[in-house]
Scaffold this motif. Structure first.
Motif, PDB file in Angstrom:
ATOM      1  N   ASN A  83       0.827  -1.213   0.000  1.00 28.20           N
ATOM      2  CA  ASN A  83       0.000   0.000   0.000  1.00 28.20           C
ATOM      3  C   ASN A  83       0.856   1.256   0.000  1.00 28.20           C
ATOM      4  OD1 ASN A  83      -2.427  -1.292  -0.071  1.00 28.20           O
ATOM      5  ND2 ASN A  83      -2.726  -1.298   2.140  1.00 28.20           N
ATOM      6  N   CYS A  84       1.934   1.203   0.793  1.00 25.17           N
ATOM      7  CA  CYS A  84       2.830   2.364   0.899  1.00 25.17           C
ATOM      8  C   CYS A  84       3.509   2.645  -0.441  1.00 25.17           C
ATOM      9  CB  CYS A  84       3.871   2.095   1.981  1.00 25.17           C
ATOM     10  SG  CYS A  84       5.033   3.425   2.175  1.00 25.17           S
ATOM     11  N   VAL A  85       4.014   1.580  -1.080  1.00 25.07           N
ATOM     12  CA  VAL A  85       4.710   1.737  -2.367  1.00 25.07           C
ATOM     13  C   VAL A  85       3.729   2.233  -3.439  1.00 25.07           C
ATOM     14  CG1 VAL A  85       5.946   0.514  -4.211  1.00 25.07           C
ATOM     15  CG2 VAL A  85       6.492   0.040  -1.825  1.00 25.07           C
ATOM     16  N   GLU A  86       2.514   1.671  -3.425  1.00 30.01           N
ATOM     17  CA  GLU A  86       1.499   2.085  -4.403  1.00 30.01           C
ATOM     18  C   GLU A  86       1.194   3.579  -4.254  1.00 30.01           C
ATOM     19  OE1 GLU A  86      -2.679   0.294  -5.969  1.00 30.01           O
ATOM     20  OE2 GLU A  86      -2.548   0.666  -3.835  1.00 30.01           O
ATOM     21  N   LYS A  87       1.095   4.022  -2.991  1.00 27.27           N
ATOM     22  CA  LYS A  87       0.800   5.435  -2.724  1.00 27.27           C
ATOM     23  C   LYS A  87       1.930   6.327  -3.238  1.00 27.27           C
ATOM     24  CE  LYS A  87      -0.457   8.539   1.039  1.00 27.27           C
ATOM     25  NZ  LYS A  87      -0.491   8.719   2.486  1.00 27.27           N
ATOM     26  N   ILE A  88       3.180   5.895  -2.990  1.00 26.64           N
ATOM     27  CA  ILE A  88       4.337   6.678  -3.448  1.00 26.64           C
ATOM     28  C   ILE A  88       4.330   6.778  -4.969  1.00 26.64           C
ATOM     29  CG2 ILE A  88       6.869   6.650  -3.653  1.00 26.64           C
ATOM     30  CD1 ILE A  88       6.867   5.365  -0.802  1.00 26.64           C
ATOM     31  N   ILE A  89       4.075   5.650  -5.638  1.00 23.04           N
ATOM     32  CA  ILE A  89       4.083   5.642  -7.113  1.00 23.04           C
ATOM     33  C   ILE A  89       2.991   6.569  -7.647  1.00 23.04           C
ATOM     34  CG2 ILE A  89       3.592   4.212  -9.155  1.00 23.04           C
ATOM     35  CD1 ILE A  89       4.984   1.895  -7.608  1.00 23.04           C
ATOM     36  N   LYS A  90       1.802   6.466  -7.078  1.00 18.77           N
ATOM     37  CA  LYS A  90       0.686   7.267  -7.595  1.00 18.77           C
ATOM     38  C   LYS A  90       0.860   8.750  -7.321  1.00 18.77           C
ATOM     39  CE  LYS A  90      -3.097   3.959  -7.754  1.00 18.77           C
ATOM     40  NZ  LYS A  90      -4.375   3.551  -7.175  1.00 18.77           N
ATOM     41  N   GLN A  91       1.269   9.091  -6.086  1.00 20.56           N
ATOM     42  CA  GLN A  91       1.314  10.510  -5.712  1.00 20.56           C
ATOM     43  C   GLN A  91       2.635  11.167  -6.085  1.00 20.56           C
ATOM     44  OE1 GLN A  91       0.194  11.001  -1.617  1.00 20.56           O
ATOM     45  NE2 GLN A  91      -1.900  10.403  -1.975  1.00 20.56           N
ATOM     46  N   ASP A  92       3.763  10.525  -5.707  1.00 21.74           N
ATOM     47  CA  ASP A  92       5.061  11.185  -5.901  1.00 21.74           C
ATOM     48  C   ASP A  92       5.590  11.037  -7.312  1.00 21.74           C
ATOM     49  OD1 ASP A  92       4.737  11.621  -3.294  1.00 21.74           O
ATOM     50  OD2 ASP A  92       6.541  10.629  -2.582  1.00 21.74           O
ATOM     51  N   ILE A  93       5.288   9.893  -7.954  1.00 23.41           N
ATOM     52  CA  ILE A  93       5.884   9.652  -9.274  1.00 23.41           C
ATOM     53  C   ILE A  93       4.911  10.035 -10.391  1.00 23.41           C
ATOM     54  CG2 ILE A  93       6.908   7.913 -10.802  1.00 23.41           C
ATOM     55  CD1 ILE A  93       7.859   6.461  -8.276  1.00 23.41           C
ATOM     56  N   LEU A  94       3.693   9.479 -10.350  1.00 22.17           N
ATOM     57  CA  LEU A  94       2.729   9.806 -11.413  1.00 22.17           C
ATOM     58  C   LEU A  94       1.984  11.106 -11.132  1.00 22.17           C
ATOM     59  CD1 LEU A  94       1.188   6.303 -12.125  1.00 22.17           C
ATOM     60  CD2 LEU A  94       2.834   7.535 -13.506  1.00 22.17           C
TER      61      LEU A  94
END
Length: 933
Positions: free
Chosen positions: A42-53
């Motif tokens: 969940n943490c990694v998914e959140k980082i990818i969605k918010q910080d990267i995409l």
């Protein structure tokens, strides 16, 4: 942790190390392994969605809308009906990053000048050809020049595409043209329907280029690296021969041997072989990184060896340097040099590198695994992931795999692209074929078959990922197995995956190979869907079925089969209305797609009704300012334009544009966030590079953008770095330092660290008072925000002189009768009221009321708010009659406003004092300063 304490010294040391790393994320978890893994996921998914995409989900989108794939399709929000593949885009970003990663310039300055001359030359001019042998540094040259252009010419729009290996997705012409068109649309904020038919796309691209270049203020440069690797390049890139718009320049790179004959007449920039100085520089850089010292004699031998056309190109020399560095001081460098001198080209040097890696392995089993890994990557479409290799070869341990990949990556054989392992250079793949596949097609076919079996097994487990959709049909195509390819295409989820990611041309080419025309293809898909529907039970499977029907309808629409497209889209609509709810957002999606078919069919009345229904559902579901609402507005505007209702179309377009602009500012959607993504790729260079005013400004801008993403920790990091760099380069009294201090203060204010914010605002104010004119907007900014902060902290006596100064600045800037002055007067009056100084407040309110009435008329909401404040003052002063009269007038204005907007009274600009929340501002410029470009 155990009992709230760290379980061991080593864990404590690890935590201490992590706390010093700005990019590390620590997850503190007590409990079962599965639970912990889920938390990390969940943490990694959140980082990818918010910080990267840069995607932020609204509350509604965050809920389960019945389809687990909902979050995987952000492209429809941003680009209307255009299908966008984030994977293809990420692959290009990584290709650019990899191409520009070398620190050696190789005497490129002379080439940079030539490229600059091309941009400055008067139109019309044909494309510029950058030519050179394989490995001569063409990609490096272009990527370094792109970086320079981005830095020095911010108004120049650069669209680049790096073609990878022939036959890979990056070499497919239709996808390249589609991607370039989308990038143009993205930068011009234009959202329009875009055909996916490859022939039409190729035909329309020059028109798009003409249309969109007219909207862009500045030059557009299109760069395609290794264009000769595109299949049938001359046929699919014939737009290059046409005259280009005046502000468009095109640069393409080719290998000398494979350049199409017709293109050889274009102006050409040929990369010369490396001179002895560059050779020495490259080899020294590699040796120095490993602390290897060469003798003068060894350096002379290397210089003599690197003089032929095949031994003095950048790739060969880099590889040579890495080979020597790997031997190290402990090995026999002279012996290694003699072996290298036997290799007269890059492929043979790669072979020596491979044998050296083989020699370092401990067993025959590891050598066999090395061969398997290289061969299976070589025969794949786009590469293979580490996890796939582990599943393909169960005997392969993660330790052995990590060791092999490290060696192969270090020696330029393999690289990563979007998480897949692939060959770093074509010559590396050529060497693997010569080394392991001399027996020819049979060996290649055996490795392909291994991949076919692996991905087929995934399909049988109902695991249709983008990987199986990318690889399996392509492998069947390469094997020439039409029967299995046909069966694979009729797997509805494989076709859906390819189509939804915009790989329309690829899907079409597979069907053509099977020998089916458009109509029979449509009939077969429809039959398969009807068959699949029989097995559907329960809400979840019905929602999935609706998605499949919608995909088929859109696919048929893109094929031009409008009459056949209506039935699947209608069926999708019926299922969603029944399985979900008539007002569900996915029903709006079905209505939108069905309307699109009616528009093409010229049944405008039907289309208008459906679009309006979709708009109403979207507004109710997401709110009036969501990008999906903008999509419906755009669609209606296009429809009205086709009917020559230009005034209605223009109104809707303006409304849509405002929504998209606001969404990009606030959320950083793919459209608005693209600039940050491009800049973020250069962060390492920025933070580790030289201290310059430009780098400091960029760090400041990144801090602002991360602030907008609500990523306050990262924003603080960049803003601090910007401030430190500016203080070092410009001196602590420079106005740019005041800008950084301001932005940091705003951030601390947001985090409720008021003491820190106060100190920084005071420093900024001190600098700006000394450096800027008394009526400068930047001075006014600091004055206002420090005053608001003092008021918030209860330091009212300190706030008064700043509020008075704010009034003075606005009077000097705008004149004494401007509404902005009235607002400043109201702010000061509110402060006096808080201090129980009603006598001082009264004339300020009265003066503000006069300005508002003269500027906006007697019935404006600001007039009403000020009357209400005056009514309160009169009441507190005991003049009840006057208070009642003022309050009555204020209520009349309020009622008129309510009637005007249909009973939905909205809060306008308040005249009762400052608003404290920074995030409530419509424009990011209100709360953080970007600086002048």
């Amino acid at each position: 942790k155990e009992d709230g304490r760290v379980s061991s010294v080593s864990v404590q040391q690890l935590i201490e190390q992590i706390s010093y790393m700005s990019k590390a994320k620590m997850i503190d978890h007590i409990g079962g392994v599965e639970e912990g893994a889920y938390e990390i996921y969940n943490c990694v998914e959140k980082i990818i969605k918010q910080d990267i995409l840069g995607c932020e989900t609204t509350e509604l989108e965050g809920k389960d809308l019945g389809n687990k794939e909902e979050s995987a399709a952000p492209e429809e929000v941003v680009f209307g009906d255009v299908l966008w593949d984030a994977h293809d885009e990420q692959e290009q970003m990584e290709a650019f990053q990899q191409a520009s990663s070398s620190t050696c310039e190789l005497g490129f300055e002379k080439y940079f000048e030539r490229l600059n001359d091309l941009v400055a030359a008067p139109a019309p001019i044909p494309p510029l050809l950058v030519s050179g042998g394989p490995g001569s540094g063409k990609s490096l040259l272009l990527s370094k020049w792109i970086q320079l252009q981005q830095k020095h010419s911010p108004n120049t729009l650069i669209l680049y595409h790096f073609v990878g290996r022939p036959m890979s997705t990056s070499s497919e012409s239709a996808l390249i043209i589609k991607r370039l068109t989308l990038k143009l649309m993205q930068h011009s904020w234009l959202v329009s329907p875009l055909t996916l038919d490859p022939a039409k796309l190729l035909e329309e691209f020059p028109r798009w280029l003409e249309k969109l270049s007219a909207r862009h203020q500045g030059s557009i440069i299109i760069i395609i690296d290794s264009i000769d690797q595109i299949q049938q390049a001359e046929k699919h890139m014939k737009w290059l021969i046409d005259p280009l718009p005046v502000n468009v320049r095109v640069i393409v790179s080719v290998n000398v041997e494979t350049c199409p004959q017709a293109w050889r007449l274009w102006p050409t920039l040929h990369l010369d072989p490396l001179n002895s100085k560059d050779v020495k520089s490259l080899i020294s850089a590699e040796c120095n990184s490993a602390n290897v010292k060469l003798t003068k004699e060894q350096e002379k031998k290397l210089e003599r060896h690197c003089r032929s056309a095949t031994t003095c190109n950048a790739l060969y020399v880099t590889l040579l340097g890495k080979t020597i560095a790997c031997v190290g001081n402990a090995g026999n460098i002279d012996e290694t040099l003699e072996q290298c001198f036997q290799c007269q080209d890059t492929v043979s040097l790669y072979r020596l590198v491979l044998r050296s890696i083989q020699g370092s392995l401990q067993s025959d089993k590891e050598k066999d695994l090395l061969r398997e890994i290289l061969c299976v990557i070589g025969v794949s479409h786009n590469g293979v992931s580490e996890s796939e290799l582990m599943e393909l070869y169960p005997e392969l341990s993660s330790a052995v795999l990590a060791s092999l990949i490290f060696s192969l990556h270090k020696m330029c054989l393999l690289t990563y692209g979007c998480g897949l392992l692939k060959f770093q250079h074509l010559q590396a793949w050529d060497m693997v074929r010569l080394e392991y596949m001399e027996e020819g097609e049979n060996v290649i076919s055996a490795y392909r078959q291994k991949l076919v079996e692996y991905f087929t097994m995934q399909l049988s487990r109902d695991r249709v990922t983008w990987r199986s959709a990318d690889e399996l049909p392509w492998l069947f195509q390469q094997q020439g197995d039409k029967q299995k390819l046909h069966k694979c295409l009729l797997n509805l989820f494989v076709s859906q995956n390819l189509y939804k990611r915009g790989h329309f041309a690829e899907l079409l080419s597979y069907w053509q190979l099977v020998g089916k025309d458009k109509s029979s293809m449509a009939a077969e898909y429809f039959d398969s869907l009807k068959e699949y529907e029989k097995s559907c039970e329960g809400e979840e499977s019905m929602i999935c079925l609706a998605d499949l029907y919608e995909t088929l309808g859109r696919f048929l629409k893109d094929l031009g089969l409008l009459s056949q497209a209506v039935a699947p889209l209608q069926r999708s609509l019926e299922i969603r209305e029944t399985a979900l709810d008539p007002d569900h957002p996915r029903v709006a999606q079905s209505l939108h797609q069905l309307a699109g078919v009616y528009v093409q069919w010229k049944k405008f009345g039907n289309a208008e009704q459906l679009y309006k229904q979709a708009l109403e559902i979207s507004e109710n579901a997401y709110g009036a300012e969501h990008p999906r609402v903008a999509r419906e507005l755009d669609a209606l505007a296009t429809l009205y334009q086709k009917q020559s209702k230009y005034e209605q179309a223009e109104q809707l377009r303006k409304k849509s544009f405002k929504i998209r602009q606001k969404a990009a500012r606030r959320k950083g959607s793919l459209c608005g966030f693209a600039l940050l993504r491009q800049r973020a790729l250069q962060l390492e260079e920025l933070t580790l590079g030289k201290d310059t005013p430009d780098n400091a400004r960029t760090l400041n801008e990144l801090g602002v953008l991360y602030y907008l993403q609500n990523n306050l920790e990262t924003a603080e990091l960049f803003l601090k770095r910007s401030l430190e760099m500016r203080e070092r380069v410009l001196g602590s009294d420079h106005p740019d330092c005041a800008q950084s201090l301001n932005n940091l203060a705003a951030l601390y204010n947001e985090k409720k660290h008021y003491d820190k914010a106060e100190e920084l605002y005071e420093k900024a104010l001190d600098i700006r008072r000394r450096a800027l004119a008394p009526d400068h907007p930047s001075l006014a900014y600091t004055v206002k925000h420090l005053a608001v902060l003092y008021k918030k902290m209860g330091k009212l006596d300190k706030a008064v002189p700043l509020y008075e100064l704010a009034v003075e600045i606005r009077q000097k800037s705008f004149g004494p009768k401007h509404p902005s002055v009235a607002t400043a007067l109201v702010n000061l009056a509110v402060l006096y009221c808080q201090m129980k100084k009603q006598v001082e407040a009264l004339p300020l309110y009265e003066r503000a009321l006069k300005i508002y009435e003269d500027s906006f008329g007697h019935m404006h909401p600001r007039v009403g708010e000020t009357l209400k404040n005056l009514a309160v003052l009169s009441y507190e002063g005991g003049d009840f009659e006057k208070a009642a009269e003022l309050y009555k007038r204020a209520m009349e204005i309020k009622e008129a406003e309510t009637l005007l907007i249909g009973g939905k009274a909205t809060s306008r600009h308040s005249s009762s004092g400052d608003t404290f929340s920074l995030k409530s501002a419509l424009s990011p410029n209100i709360f953080l300063e970007h600086g002048q470009r």
